[in-house]
Write a protein that holds these residues in place. Structure first.
Motif, PDB file in Angstrom:
ATOM      1  N   VAL A 179       0.708  -1.309   0.003  1.00  8.61           N
ATOM      2  CA  VAL A 179      -0.127   0.575   0.431  1.00  8.61           C
ATOM      3  C   VAL A 179       0.611   0.800   0.170  1.00  8.61           C
ATOM      4  O   VAL A 179       0.344   2.081  -0.400  1.00  8.61           O
ATOM      5  N   ARG A 180       1.737   0.892   0.815  1.00  4.69           N
ATOM      6  CA  ARG A 180       2.961   1.758   0.636  1.00  4.69           C
ATOM      7  C   ARG A 180       4.179   2.129  -0.817  1.00  4.69           C
ATOM      8  O   ARG A 180       3.990   3.917  -0.827  1.00  4.69           O
ATOM      9  N   LEU A 181       2.958   1.592  -1.362  1.00  9.15           N
ATOM     10  CA  LEU A 181       4.482   1.090  -3.043  1.00  9.15           C
ATOM     11  C   LEU A 181       3.304   1.234  -3.774  1.00  9.15           C
ATOM     12  O   LEU A 181       3.944   2.626  -5.134  1.00  9.15           O
ATOM     13  N   ALA A 182       1.791   1.917  -3.121  1.00  8.53           N
ATOM     14  CA  ALA A 182       1.397   2.054  -4.252  1.00  8.53           C
ATOM     15  C   ALA A 182       1.030   1.998  -4.719  1.00  8.53           C
ATOM     16  O   ALA A 182      -0.191   2.142  -6.360  1.00  8.53           O
ATOM     17  N   PRO A 183       0.986   0.390  -5.153  1.00 13.43           N
ATOM     18  CA  PRO A 183       0.172  -0.324  -6.448  1.00 13.43           C
ATOM     19  C   PRO A 183      -1.217  -0.566  -6.523  1.00 13.43           C
ATOM     20  O   PRO A 183      -2.170  -1.083  -7.274  1.00 13.43           O
ATOM     21  N   ILE A 184      -1.664  -0.524  -4.924  1.00 11.84           N
ATOM     22  CA  ILE A 184      -3.070  -0.321  -4.512  1.00 11.84           C
ATOM     23  C   ILE A 184      -3.352   0.464  -3.590  1.00 11.84           C
ATOM     24  O   ILE A 184      -2.285   1.013  -3.020  1.00 11.84           O
ATOM     25  N   GLY A 185      -4.611   0.378  -3.015  1.00 13.45           N
ATOM     26  CA  GLY A 185      -5.006   1.192  -2.542  1.00 13.45           C
ATOM     27  C   GLY A 185      -5.479   0.499  -1.165  1.00 13.45           C
ATOM     28  O   GLY A 185      -5.639  -1.162  -1.311  1.00 13.45           O
ATOM     29  N   GLN A 186      -5.854   1.095   0.447  1.00 13.23           N
ATOM     30  CA  GLN A 186      -6.459   0.009   1.318  1.00 13.23           C
ATOM     31  C   GLN A 186      -7.066  -0.931   0.997  1.00 13.23           C
ATOM     32  O   GLN A 186      -7.174  -1.747   2.088  1.00 13.23           O
ATOM     33  N   THR A 187      -7.913  -0.624   0.873  1.00 17.75           N
ATOM     34  CA  THR A 187      -9.626  -0.980   0.882  1.00 17.75           C
ATOM     35  C   THR A 187      -9.015  -2.838  -0.388  1.00 17.75           C
ATOM     36  O   THR A 187      -9.241  -3.982   0.193  1.00 17.75           O
ATOM     37  N   ALA A 188      -8.620  -2.551  -1.321  1.00 19.73           N
ATOM     38  CA  ALA A 188      -7.713  -3.677  -1.975  1.00 19.73           C
ATOM     39  C   ALA A 188      -6.698  -4.638  -1.210  1.00 19.73           C
ATOM     40  O   ALA A 188      -7.384  -5.888  -1.659  1.00 19.73           O
ATOM     41  N   GLY A 189      -5.970  -3.758  -0.562  1.00 17.06           N
ATOM     42  CA  GLY A 189      -4.986  -4.351   0.388  1.00 17.06           C
ATOM     43  C   GLY A 189      -5.897  -5.603   1.282  1.00 17.06           C
ATOM     44  O   GLY A 189      -5.319  -6.457   1.679  1.00 17.06           O
ATOM     45  N   THR A 190      -6.462  -4.933   2.248  1.00 16.04           N
ATOM     46  CA  THR A 190      -7.856  -5.649   2.876  1.00 16.04           C
ATOM     47  C   THR A 190      -8.215  -6.630   1.874  1.00 16.04           C
ATOM     48  O   THR A 190      -7.895  -7.990   2.777  1.00 16.04           O
ATOM     49  N   ARG A 191      -8.764  -6.985   0.929  1.00 19.01           N
ATOM     50  CA  ARG A 191      -9.222  -8.193   0.250  1.00 19.01           C
ATOM     51  C   ARG A 191      -8.038  -8.733  -0.220  1.00 19.01           C
ATOM     52  O   ARG A 191      -8.310 -10.170  -0.414  1.00 19.01           O
ATOM     53  N   VAL A 192      -6.984  -8.392  -0.307  1.00 13.95           N
ATOM     54  CA  VAL A 192      -5.236  -9.390  -0.665  1.00 13.95           C
ATOM     55  C   VAL A 192      -5.875 -10.164   0.807  1.00 13.95           C
ATOM     56  O   VAL A 192      -5.187 -11.018   0.680  1.00 13.95           O
ATOM     57  N   VAL A 193      -5.876  -9.244   1.635  1.00 15.69           N
ATOM     58  CA  VAL A 193      -5.658 -10.487   3.396  1.00 15.69           C
ATOM     59  C   VAL A 193      -6.470 -11.662   3.543  1.00 15.69           C
ATOM     60  O   VAL A 193      -5.943 -12.193   3.673  1.00 15.69           O
ATOM     61  N   ALA A 194      -7.877 -11.036   3.216  1.00 13.59           N
ATOM     62  CA  ALA A 194      -9.060 -11.648   3.191  1.00 13.59           C
ATOM     63  C   ALA A 194      -8.701 -13.226   2.042  1.00 13.59           C
ATOM     64  O   ALA A 194      -9.029 -14.274   2.242  1.00 13.59           O
ATOM     65  N   ARG A 195      -8.256 -13.051   1.371  1.00 13.51           N
ATOM     66  CA  ARG A 195      -7.840 -13.208   0.352  1.00 13.51           C
ATOM     67  C   ARG A 195      -6.800 -14.355   0.521  1.00 13.51           C
ATOM     68  O   ARG A 195      -6.990 -16.138  -0.176  1.00 13.51           O
ATOM     69  N   LEU A 196      -5.976 -14.514   0.570  1.00 13.95           N
ATOM     70  CA  LEU A 196      -4.829 -15.196   1.229  1.00 13.95           C
ATOM     71  C   LEU A 196      -5.688 -16.048   2.809  1.00 13.95           C
ATOM     72  O   LEU A 196      -4.631 -16.666   3.307  1.00 13.95           O
ATOM     73  N   ALA A 197      -6.383 -15.752   3.784  1.00 13.70           N
ATOM     74  CA  ALA A 197      -6.666 -16.821   4.636  1.00 13.70           C
ATOM     75  C   ALA A 197      -6.270 -17.701   4.636  1.00 13.70           C
ATOM     76  O   ALA A 197      -6.380 -17.817   5.877  1.00 13.70           O
ATOM     77  N   PRO A 198      -7.298 -18.278   4.095  1.00  9.67           N
ATOM     78  CA  PRO A 198      -7.371 -19.946   3.813  1.00  9.67           C
ATOM     79  C   PRO A 198      -6.298 -20.236   3.421  1.00  9.67           C
ATOM     80  O   PRO A 198      -5.581 -21.404   3.994  1.00  9.67           O
ATOM     81  N   THR A 199      -5.432 -20.057   3.070  1.00  6.30           N
ATOM     82  CA  THR A 199      -3.678 -20.103   2.277  1.00  6.30           C
ATOM     83  C   THR A 199      -3.095 -20.026   4.153  1.00  6.30           C
ATOM     84  O   THR A 199      -2.492 -21.618   4.485  1.00  6.30           O
ATOM     85  N   VAL A 200      -3.273 -19.534   4.856  1.00  2.00           N
ATOM     86  CA  VAL A 200      -2.725 -19.337   5.847  1.00  2.00           C
ATOM     87  C   VAL A 200      -2.840 -20.669   7.414  1.00  2.00           C
ATOM     88  O   VAL A 200      -2.723 -20.759   7.381  1.00  2.00           O
ATOM     89  N   HIS A 201      -4.645 -20.322   6.692  1.00  2.00           N
ATOM     90  CA  HIS A 201      -5.349 -21.799   8.324  1.00  2.00           C
ATOM     91  C   HIS A 201      -4.839 -22.977   7.284  1.00  2.00           C
ATOM     92  O   HIS A 201      -4.327 -24.002   8.618  1.00  2.00           O
TER      93      HIS A 201
END
Length: 239
Positions: A179-201
């Protein structure tokens, strides 16, 4: 014979275990300096590998499942077991291996600076019987996953939620860097975290059955990117 942490786990088996230490240790406010590192994301953005939400999700998914995420979780699990058993020799050996596995000078700095800072902060603010003795086995550089596994084991925190929290915090730190590097915004970043949650689990469930022989990674482009980042013209991050 179990170490002090193991004895405490047996004594408290009937009592609920609070996971509050994990929430405190693995938040951005804990003083480990995670904000200063991008684990090659800065180079990947510069090279055009990461340019939107989908490419960031794919890049981070590979780092988790095929790269340092999986390896760090294995190392954290073995440090946790060594701490619970009071086996300072095994703890030192796992740490030496973790430090040696860093694929570049920047990534070694990333894990060791955070590991030492994490261990010092836990010792100062979250003391526990046996913590200082276990920490004394780690002379010099301390790898971050080993520090987390050690602290969690000494504090009697269960392995599975420790791994899940550790991996999720890793994803969140890297998304924050993106997000700080600016290719995505905060909402998109939140979606990425949610998308990777099953992989984490899934990883958190898989890791406890793995041995040190299962360590390994196949994220060659990211590893090469960490070398190239050392001479990158403009840099916000130390890795």
């Amino acid at each position: 014979m179990p170490g002090r942490a193991g004895e405490r786990l047996q004594a408290d088996a009937a009592a609920p275990i609070s996971l509050l230490p994990l929430f405190a240790w693995l938040t951005p406010s804990f003083p480990v300096g995670a904000y200063a590192y991008s684990h090659t994301l800065e180079w990947a953005v510069e090279a055009g590998d990461i340019k939107n939400e989908d490419s960031l999700g794919a890049f981070l998914g590979d780092l988790l499942a095929l790269g340092f995420g999986r390896s760090d979780a294995i190392l954290a699990a073995h440090a946790h077991r060594a701490a619970v058993a009071g086996d300072e020799t095994a703890l030192a050996e796992v740490n030496a291996l973790a430090v040696a596995l860093a694929s570049s000078a920047e990534l070694r700095l990333e894990t060791c600076q955070q590991g030492r800072s994490f261990l010092d902060a836990v010792r100062a603010a979250w003391p526990a019987p046996g913590l200082d003795a276990a920490a004394s086995a780690l002379v010099g550089e301390v790898a971050y996953p080993v520090a987390v596994g050690l602290a969690a084991g000494i504090h009697g925190l269960p392995l599975a939620p420790t791994l899940e929290a550790f991996l999720l915090a890793t994803v969140q730190n890297l998304v924050s860097a993106a997000v700080r590097l600016a290719p995505i915004g905060q909402t998109a970043g939140t979606r990425v975290v949610a998308r990777l949650a099953p992989t984490v689990h899934a990883l958190a469930l898989e890791i406890p059955a793995l041995t040190l022989d299962d360590l390994g990674s196949a994220t060659f482009r990211a590893d090469l990117g960490s070398f190239r980042h050392e001479t990158q013209y403009t840099r916000l991050f130390r890795s």
